[in-house]
Design a protein around this motif. Sequence first.
Motif, PDB file in Angstrom:
ATOM      1  N   VAL A 152      42.279  40.636  90.906  1.00 30.36           N
ATOM      2  CA  VAL A 152      42.157  40.117  89.539  1.00 30.36           C
ATOM      3  C   VAL A 152      40.896  39.273  89.410  1.00 30.36           C
ATOM      4  O   VAL A 152      40.143  39.402  88.436  1.00 30.36           O
ATOM      5  CB  VAL A 152      43.403  39.287  89.154  1.00 30.36           C
ATOM      6  N   ARG A 153      40.648  38.414  90.382  1.00 27.15           N
ATOM      7  CA  ARG A 153      39.436  37.577  90.346  1.00 27.15           C
ATOM      8  C   ARG A 153      38.170  38.436  90.385  1.00 27.15           C
ATOM      9  O   ARG A 153      37.172  38.120  89.726  1.00 27.15           O
ATOM     10  CB  ARG A 153      39.440  36.585  91.510  1.00 27.15           C
ATOM     11  N   THR A 154      38.204  39.521  91.152  1.00 30.02           N
ATOM     12  CA  THR A 154      37.052  40.426  91.216  1.00 30.02           C
ATOM     13  C   THR A 154      36.782  41.054  89.852  1.00 30.02           C
ATOM     14  O   THR A 154      35.626  41.152  89.415  1.00 30.02           O
ATOM     15  CB  THR A 154      37.293  41.525  92.264  1.00 30.02           C
ATOM     16  N   VAL A 155      37.846  41.462  89.163  1.00 34.30           N
ATOM     17  CA  VAL A 155      37.699  42.040  87.824  1.00 34.30           C
ATOM     18  C   VAL A 155      37.152  41.005  86.852  1.00 34.30           C
ATOM     19  O   VAL A 155      36.224  41.274  86.073  1.00 34.30           O
ATOM     20  CB  VAL A 155      39.047  42.597  87.324  1.00 34.30           C
ATOM     21  N   LEU A 156      37.668  39.792  86.896  1.00 34.61           N
ATOM     22  CA  LEU A 156      37.208  38.745  85.983  1.00 34.61           C
ATOM     23  C   LEU A 156      35.750  38.378  86.237  1.00 34.61           C
ATOM     24  O   LEU A 156      35.021  38.023  85.298  1.00 34.61           O
ATOM     25  CB  LEU A 156      38.096  37.505  86.122  1.00 34.61           C
ATOM     26  N   ALA A 157      35.324  38.464  87.494  1.00 31.52           N
ATOM     27  CA  ALA A 157      33.945  38.098  87.836  1.00 31.52           C
ATOM     28  C   ALA A 157      32.942  39.166  87.412  1.00 31.52           C
ATOM     29  O   ALA A 157      31.750  38.883  87.261  1.00 31.52           O
ATOM     30  CB  ALA A 157      33.837  37.851  89.335  1.00 31.52           C
ATOM     31  N   ASP A 158      33.404  40.382  87.197  1.00 31.38           N
ATOM     32  CA  ASP A 158      32.532  41.497  86.806  1.00 31.38           C
ATOM     33  C   ASP A 158      32.810  41.838  85.351  1.00 31.38           C
ATOM     34  O   ASP A 158      33.801  42.492  85.019  1.00 31.38           O
ATOM     35  CB  ASP A 158      32.809  42.706  87.705  1.00 31.38           C
ATOM     36  N   GLU A 159      31.948  41.412  84.461  1.00 29.96           N
ATOM     37  CA  GLU A 159      32.193  41.596  83.024  1.00 29.96           C
ATOM     38  C   GLU A 159      32.233  43.049  82.596  1.00 29.96           C
ATOM     39  O   GLU A 159      32.685  43.361  81.489  1.00 29.96           O
ATOM     40  CB  GLU A 159      31.141  40.847  82.219  1.00 29.96           C
ATOM     41  N   ASN A 160      31.787  43.940  83.464  1.00 28.06           N
ATOM     42  CA  ASN A 160      31.832  45.367  83.131  1.00 28.06           C
ATOM     43  C   ASN A 160      33.116  46.055  83.592  1.00 28.06           C
ATOM     44  O   ASN A 160      33.390  47.188  83.184  1.00 28.06           O
ATOM     45  CB  ASN A 160      30.632  46.083  83.755  1.00 28.06           C
ATOM     46  N   ALA A 161      33.874  45.389  84.447  1.00 25.22           N
ATOM     47  CA  ALA A 161      35.096  46.002  84.976  1.00 25.22           C
ATOM     48  C   ALA A 161      36.117  46.214  83.861  1.00 25.22           C
ATOM     49  O   ALA A 161      36.515  45.254  83.190  1.00 25.22           O
ATOM     50  CB  ALA A 161      35.697  45.117  86.075  1.00 25.22           C
ATOM     51  N   TYR A 162      36.491  47.453  83.644  1.00 22.42           N
ATOM     52  CA  TYR A 162      37.456  47.875  82.626  1.00 22.42           C
ATOM     53  C   TYR A 162      36.981  47.594  81.191  1.00 22.42           C
ATOM     54  O   TYR A 162      37.762  47.730  80.243  1.00 22.42           O
ATOM     55  CB  TYR A 162      38.828  47.243  82.865  1.00 22.42           C
ATOM     56  N   ALA A 163      35.723  47.230  81.044  1.00 23.30           N
ATOM     57  CA  ALA A 163      35.202  46.986  79.693  1.00 23.30           C
ATOM     58  C   ALA A 163      35.172  48.279  78.878  1.00 23.30           C
ATOM     59  O   ALA A 163      35.500  48.280  77.682  1.00 23.30           O
ATOM     60  CB  ALA A 163      33.801  46.382  79.768  1.00 23.30           C
ATOM     61  N   ASP A 164      34.786  49.378  79.510  1.00 19.38           N
ATOM     62  CA  ASP A 164      34.739  50.659  78.800  1.00 19.38           C
ATOM     63  C   ASP A 164      36.118  51.068  78.303  1.00 19.38           C
ATOM     64  O   ASP A 164      36.260  51.640  77.215  1.00 19.38           O
ATOM     65  CB  ASP A 164      34.178  51.749  79.707  1.00 19.38           C
ATOM     66  N   GLU A 165      37.149  50.784  79.100  1.00 20.73           N
ATOM     67  CA  GLU A 165      38.517  51.144  78.706  1.00 20.73           C
ATOM     68  C   GLU A 165      38.960  50.344  77.479  1.00 20.73           C
ATOM     69  O   GLU A 165      39.608  50.881  76.571  1.00 20.73           O
ATOM     70  CB  GLU A 165      39.477  50.901  79.870  1.00 20.73           C
ATOM     71  N   VAL A 166      38.595  49.061  77.460  1.00 17.48           N
ATOM     72  CA  VAL A 166      38.944  48.230  76.299  1.00 17.48           C
ATOM     73  C   VAL A 166      38.233  48.744  75.058  1.00 17.48           C
ATOM     74  O   VAL A 166      38.847  48.912  73.990  1.00 17.48           O
ATOM     75  CB  VAL A 166      38.585  46.751  76.550  1.00 17.48           C
ATOM     76  N   ARG A 167      36.937  49.001  75.182  1.00 21.68           N
ATOM     77  CA  ARG A 167      36.158  49.469  74.033  1.00 21.68           C
ATOM     78  C   ARG A 167      36.636  50.834  73.554  1.00 21.68           C
ATOM     79  O   ARG A 167      36.636  51.120  72.344  1.00 21.68           O
ATOM     80  CB  ARG A 167      34.671  49.526  74.398  1.00 21.68           C
ATOM     81  N   ALA A 168      37.039  51.685  74.482  1.00 20.38           N
ATOM     82  CA  ALA A 168      37.550  53.001  74.087  1.00 20.38           C
ATOM     83  C   ALA A 168      38.820  52.870  73.263  1.00 20.38           C
ATOM     84  O   ALA A 168      39.001  53.570  72.258  1.00 20.38           O
ATOM     85  CB  ALA A 168      37.808  53.855  75.330  1.00 20.38           C
ATOM     86  N   ASP A 169      39.708  51.973  73.676  1.00 24.87           N
ATOM     87  CA  ASP A 169      40.928  51.729  72.901  1.00 24.87           C
ATOM     88  C   ASP A 169      40.584  51.247  71.494  1.00 24.87           C
ATOM     89  O   ASP A 169      41.200  51.681  70.501  1.00 24.87           O
ATOM     90  CB  ASP A 169      41.790  50.669  73.589  1.00 24.87           C
ATOM     91  N   GLU A 170      39.619  50.356  71.411  1.00 24.89           N
ATOM     92  CA  GLU A 170      39.269  49.785  70.108  1.00 24.89           C
ATOM     93  C   GLU A 170      38.606  50.821  69.205  1.00 24.89           C
ATOM     94  O   GLU A 170      38.859  50.841  67.986  1.00 24.89           O
ATOM     95  CB  GLU A 170      38.366  48.568  70.318  1.00 24.89           C
ATOM     96  N   ARG A 171      37.777  51.678  69.774  1.00 23.99           N
ATOM     97  CA  ARG A 171      37.190  52.761  68.976  1.00 23.99           C
ATOM     98  C   ARG A 171      38.266  53.699  68.460  1.00 23.99           C
ATOM     99  O   ARG A 171      38.228  54.148  67.304  1.00 23.99           O
ATOM    100  CB  ARG A 171      36.166  53.545  69.811  1.00 23.99           C
ATOM    101  N   GLU A 172      39.219  53.993  69.328  1.00 26.87           N
ATOM    102  CA  GLU A 172      40.292  54.898  68.930  1.00 26.87           C
ATOM    103  C   GLU A 172      41.128  54.292  67.813  1.00 26.87           C
ATOM    104  O   GLU A 172      41.552  54.987  66.878  1.00 26.87           O
ATOM    105  CB  GLU A 172      41.163  55.220  70.136  1.00 26.87           C
ATOM    106  N   ALA A 173      41.366  52.992  67.883  1.00 27.33           N
ATOM    107  CA  ALA A 173      42.109  52.315  66.818  1.00 27.33           C
ATOM    108  C   ALA A 173      41.383  52.465  65.491  1.00 27.33           C
ATOM    109  O   ALA A 173      41.994  52.746  64.443  1.00 27.33           O
ATOM    110  CB  ALA A 173      42.291  50.837  67.165  1.00 27.33           C
TER     111      ALA A 173
END
Length: 235
Positions: A152-173
Amino acid sequence: MRVEIWSDIACPWCYIGKARFEKGLAEFAHRDDIEVVHRSFELDPGRPKGDIGPVIPMLAKKYGRTIEEAREMEAHVASNAHAEGLDYLADGRDHGNTFDIHRVLHLAKARGRQSELLDLAYRANFAEERSVFDAEVLVEIAVAAGLDADEVRTVLADENAYADEVRADEREAAELGAGAVPFFVLDRKYGISGGQPAEVFTQALEQAWQAHTPALRIVEGDAEACGPEGCEVPR
């Protein structure tokens, strides 16, 4: 059949709507055949990451209300939450950017712990006065949901980690026309906006299920067939 739910951890009606949906799902005869997928939606995506403050002044400013009116708004939401058996603090909570929380929720999805993390994050935010906008608090909640703290800390430290997945959800919405949350999509055929009563979800599930699995139409004819009493003998 799949049900997709767009929500934001900062949204009280998403917290309440999830509880109502689950009650409606519990009354649905085919509930064990429903796959629930949670998707990301940010209510305030432009808010700077470090801008964290108490929720009551934020509501007053956002809606042009007095502090007392904002407290009354929160009290109304709290009464709805309590009616669903949910704990809710109408004051003392904070508010901030939820992008990191959504990224960790996608990590949880990849590890099969998304629903557990979502429940714990909602509870921390709305019922426990624990700031989900604090990285270490978020790590603690994620660990309680079954995730590895270092990951979890590794993901939080990397601002790109899972960022594409979040943005994809928002585009789909946006493509689906969802301008507010919670937003429920049943089998990509039916959309439900808002934290509706449980019975509305049950009815919508039944309607979507009937369309998803239409009744078998039997064509009658004169061809021979076999049944419990034996087979027909051609004359």
